[in-house]
Design a protein around this motif. Structure first.
Motif, PDB file in Angstrom:
ATOM      1  N   ASP A  91       0.863  -1.182   0.000  1.00  0.00           N
ATOM      2  CA  ASP A  91       0.000   0.000   0.000  1.00  0.00           C
ATOM      3  C   ASP A  91       0.897   1.229   0.000  1.00  0.00           C
ATOM      4  OD1 ASP A  91      -2.151   1.648   0.080  1.00  0.00           O
ATOM      5  OD2 ASP A  91      -2.935   0.940   1.989  1.00  0.00           O
ATOM      6  N   LEU A  92       1.238   1.710  -1.199  1.00  0.00           N
ATOM      7  CA  LEU A  92       2.220   2.778  -1.342  1.00  0.00           C
ATOM      8  C   LEU A  92       1.635   3.942  -2.123  1.00  0.00           C
ATOM      9  CD1 LEU A  92       5.203   3.827  -1.155  1.00  0.00           C
ATOM     10  CD2 LEU A  92       5.564   2.722  -3.366  1.00  0.00           C
ATOM     11  N   LEU A  93       1.794   5.158  -1.606  1.00  0.00           N
ATOM     12  CA  LEU A  93       1.475   6.383  -2.333  1.00  0.00           C
ATOM     13  C   LEU A  93       2.789   7.076  -2.634  1.00  0.00           C
ATOM     14  CD1 LEU A  93      -0.577   8.532  -3.374  1.00  0.00           C
ATOM     15  CD2 LEU A  93      -0.427   9.567  -1.088  1.00  0.00           C
ATOM     16  N   TYR A  94       3.028   7.368  -3.919  1.00  0.00           N
ATOM     17  CA  TYR A  94       4.292   7.947  -4.359  1.00  0.00           C
ATOM     18  C   TYR A  94       4.020   9.306  -4.999  1.00  0.00           C
ATOM     19  CZ  TYR A  94       8.688   8.319  -7.061  1.00  0.00           C
ATOM     20  OH  TYR A  94       9.867   8.738  -7.613  1.00  0.00           O
ATOM     21  N   ILE A  95       4.539  10.355  -4.384  1.00  0.00           N
ATOM     22  CA  ILE A  95       4.384  11.726  -4.872  1.00  0.00           C
ATOM     23  C   ILE A  95       5.762  12.207  -5.306  1.00  0.00           C
ATOM     24  CG2 ILE A  95       3.779  14.097  -4.238  1.00  0.00           C
ATOM     25  CD1 ILE A  95       1.890  12.803  -2.105  1.00  0.00           C
ATOM     26  N   SER A  96       5.907  12.492  -6.600  1.00  0.00           N
ATOM     27  CA  SER A  96       7.223  12.853  -7.130  1.00  0.00           C
ATOM     28  C   SER A  96       7.097  14.046  -8.058  1.00  0.00           C
ATOM     29  CB  SER A  96       7.829  11.659  -7.886  1.00  0.00           C
ATOM     30  OG  SER A  96       7.039  11.330  -9.020  1.00  0.00           O
TER      31      SER A  96
END
Length: 275
Positions: free
Chosen positions: A46-51
């Motif tokens: 369960d990963l949220l990646y903001i880049s």
């Protein structure tokens, strides 16, 4: 490659030190953190990646009048376009709060891009924005570059760091373990023969945009120390001997595409913090 054992420096944000039963991770950062999982053969549940953002852009207003396509423009993958949309529409913070992470990891490698002052807001002048075609829209007609190495950008970053600290402490994110993944651009890399070579001191950020390796490392040190002082984040960093680029990296050669032992070292420290 041998290296001294790196040390995890724990800050003061709320966490009882026990491993969470199910870690729900969010990243505000770059591939140096996101790549931990695929490079080491893991799969985050369960990963949220903001880049492809910067703290000043993250806390700015949405850019009025920009028209964004549902499908990625030619030359961009969907995940790249999604990151660009989030930076222009400023949707990342709401998504972050909704995600309710148990662990929120920051790294500042994507803070290498200049900012764009467009209308009454700021956006990140990323490679994705440059190739998207959106810069031809009227919303950008009077946009001006705020150079990353300028005093104005530094002041904007200082103000946004204060906003970040307040946001982390006054939203449901106050229950998350805040972690700062500290790093530097590598000065050397392994070539295909396994020999160490020196990076050029001037690094291509994207076509036509060159940054000084030493200057960006000085910025990183400054950003990391400011953020740690403001947030009390737990700090993880690899031994400097592991900050070596790798020509065989899955994304190609870059001063922040490191040898596999770098990721193993950081991964071990994150596991100790409950991931």
């Amino acid at each position: 490659m041998a290296a001294k054992r790196a040390v995890v420096r724990n800050g003061g944000n709320r966490f009882d030190g026990r491993r969470a039963r199910v870690a729900r991770v969010a990243i505000i950062g770059s591939c140096i953190t996101r790549d931990l999982w695929p490079i080491l053969g893991e799969a985050p549940a369960d990963l949220l990646y903001i880049s492809r953002t910067s703290l000043p852009s993250l806390f700015a207003r949405p850019l009025a009048g920009v028209e964004l396509a549902d499908d990625p423009p030619p030359g961009l993958a969907r995940h790249q376009h999604n990151a660009l949309r989030a930076d222009l529409k400023k949707s990342a913070l709401a998504a972050l709060v909704a995600h309710r992470p148990t662990h929120l990891i920051f790294d500042f490698i994507d803070e290498r891009f200049d900012l764009l002052a467009a209308r009454d807001t700021l956006v990140t002048h990323s490679w994705e924005l440059e190739v998207s075609g959106y810069l031809d829209q009227p919303a950008f007609s009077s946009a001006r570059i705020v150079p990353r190495a300028s005093a104005q950008c530094d002041q904007l970053w200082r103000e946004a760091a204060l906003e970040t600290a307040a946001f982390l402490s006054t939203t449901p994110l106050s229950d998350a373990r805040i972690i700062l993944h500290e790093s530097q651009w590598a000065g050397r890399y392994l070539d295909r023969a396994g020999q160490l070579q020196d990076f050029d001191p001037d690094v291509m950020i994207f076509d036509g945009n060159v940054g000084s390796l030493d200057a960006h490392n000085a910025l990183l040190r400054s950003y990391q120390q400011r953020f740690a002082d403001l947030t009390g984040a737990a700090r993880v960093s690899a031994d400097p001997g592991l900050m070596v680029g790798d020509v065989c990296h899955r994304w190609g050669l870059s001063p922040f595409h490191y040898v596999a032992d770098y990721y193993r070292d950081i991964w071990g420290q994150l596991r100790a913090l409950g991931l």
